[in-house]
Every structure is written in C-alpha cells, then in structure tokens.
Design an enzyme around this catalytic site. Structure first.
Site, PDB file in Angstrom:
ATOM      1  CE1 TYR A 294      11.853  13.212  14.660  1.00  0.00           C
ATOM      2  CE2 TYR A 294      10.616  13.841  16.612  1.00  0.00           C
ATOM      3  CZ  TYR A 294      10.645  13.463  15.294  1.00  0.00           C
ATOM      4  OH  TYR A 294       9.470  13.335  14.588  1.00  0.00           O
TER       5      TYR A 294
ATOM      6  CG  HIS B 240      17.085  17.634  11.276  1.00  0.00           C
ATOM      7  ND1 HIS B 240      17.837  18.448  10.454  1.00  0.00           N
ATOM      8  CD2 HIS B 240      15.797  17.836  10.883  1.00  0.00           C
ATOM      9  CE1 HIS B 240      17.051  19.099   9.618  1.00  0.00           C
ATOM     10  NE2 HIS B 240      15.809  18.754   9.857  1.00  0.00           N
TER      11      HIS B 240
ATOM     12  CE1 TYR C 156       8.674  16.979  17.097  1.00  0.00           C
ATOM     13  CE2 TYR C 156       6.915  18.439  17.849  1.00  0.00           C
ATOM     14  CZ  TYR C 156       7.580  17.216  17.921  1.00  0.00           C
ATOM     15  OH  TYR C 156       7.183  16.269  18.807  1.00  0.00           O
TER      16      TYR C 156
ATOM     17  CG  ASN D 215      10.145  21.499   8.942  1.00  0.00           C
ATOM     18  OD1 ASN D 215      11.368  21.395   8.987  1.00  0.00           O
ATOM     19  ND2 ASN D 215       9.391  20.665   8.263  1.00  0.00           N
TER      20      ASN D 215
ATOM     21  CG  ASN E  68      12.637  22.495   5.410  1.00  0.00           C
ATOM     22  OD1 ASN E  68      12.721  23.223   4.428  1.00  0.00           O
ATOM     23  ND2 ASN E  68      12.315  21.220   5.319  1.00  0.00           N
TER      24      ASN E  68
END
Length: 186
Positions: free
Chosen positions: A14, A19, A64, A66, A112
């Site tokens: 990631y 994000h 993470y 969310n 989110n």
C-alpha cells in the site's frame, strides 16, 4: 497536546498509493520535526515530540483504513485530548491532485476511514486536512483507484500537496486553524 493522525493502510503493497497520502504527510512531519514514528501503541505506529512549543503525537493507524476509528478512539480515551486538538489527514477524490482543503469539522463524505473515526468518536468537530488524489476514470472501480499509485506526471503536484499539508498542520499547531485555512485553502 495535539494528536495528528494520517490515514492509510499498513504494509509494503500500500506504500505510496492514493489512499496512503495521510501516512506520507505523517512521515514528512516526523522528518521536519525530528520525531521518530516507530513505537507501536494503540493499534498504531506513533511518534511523540514537539512541533514548535506544542507536544504532539504523530499517528499512523495499523488497523487498515476502514477501521481507523478503533485506533483513534483508544488514543482519544488514553490521552483525553480536546476535539480541536485532533487533526486527521486523508485522501479526497473530490479534489484535484495538488490541492488541499482544511476544515474545522464535517461529515465523513464517502471516505470509509473518516466514517470509522466519526462512528467510533461520536463527534465530527475536529480539524482535518484533505489531500486531493484526483477522480477515478468513468467506470473505474473506486477501491482499485484509491489503492493505485500515482503516475509520473502526477508526482510533482502530489509532492507539492504533501509538503503543503505538512506546513498547514504546523500552521494549525503554531498559529491557529483560521490562519492555516486562510494561508492554505486556495
């Protein structure tokens, strides 16, 4: 004390995705202010130090995106910090790459990570710095877009926005959110 939270996802796969711009700004703030972000506590990588005369906690949740609220709720309860001294940095698909927007409060929109934070904290009156990451192409899946990396053409504007975001957070802490909004919302 200020708690500065950059949103993102942990893990090599990631790194440097759209994000994870919140994580990138936390790293820049750490470098600029000689704060090592390497302690694991409250489901996050954290670093304690000072920005100007203020004590700060730089935070990269490891839950993470969310579930970001789980980490921030633990920190909020542990440090008993005022709402106005929590600053959250995250990506925004409604802003062009290179643009940033500072707000004193607001809803989560479609994000989110912000939904998780507001859901866990049960309030939305805390400052946030949104960083433009551009919009997906027509028909492109939103999740795959925000987990994609920036193109070479986008890198200059992105780096400008990341550095501007770090400066804006220092301005919020050292001056005021109103001063930062006047300087950096353009």
């Amino acid at each position: 004390m200020y708690v500065v939270v950059g949103l993102g996802n942990p893990g090599k796969e990631y790194e440097n995705t759209r994000h994870n711009v919140g994580f990138n700004v936390i790293d820049i703030l750490g470098e600029r202010n000689n704060i090592e972000i390497k302690k694991i506590k409250h489901k996050a990588m954290i670093g304690e130090g000072r920005i100007g005369n203020e004590k700060v906690l730089l935070v990269k949740p490891l839950t993470y995106m969310n579930l970001s609220g789980e980490s921030l709720l633990e920190i909020y309860k542990y440090y008993k910090v005022d709402n106005e001294r929590i600053i959250v940095i995250y990506d925004d698909i409604d802003l062009d790459i290179g643009k940033i927007r500072i707000r004193k409060k607001g809803g989560p929109g479609t994000h989110n990570g912000m939904r998780s934070i507001i859901g866990k904290l049960q309030f939305e009156n805390f400052p946030r710095v949104r960083i433009g990451v551009g919009k997906p192409f027509k028909g492109q899946d939103l999740a795959s877009f925000v987990l994609s990396r920036f193109s070479k053409e986008e890198t200059h504007d992105l780096n400008e926005a990341l550095n501007k975001s770090a400066l804006s957070i220092e301005s919020i802490i050292n001056e005021s959110i109103d001063t930062a909004m006047n300087k950096f919302n353009g």
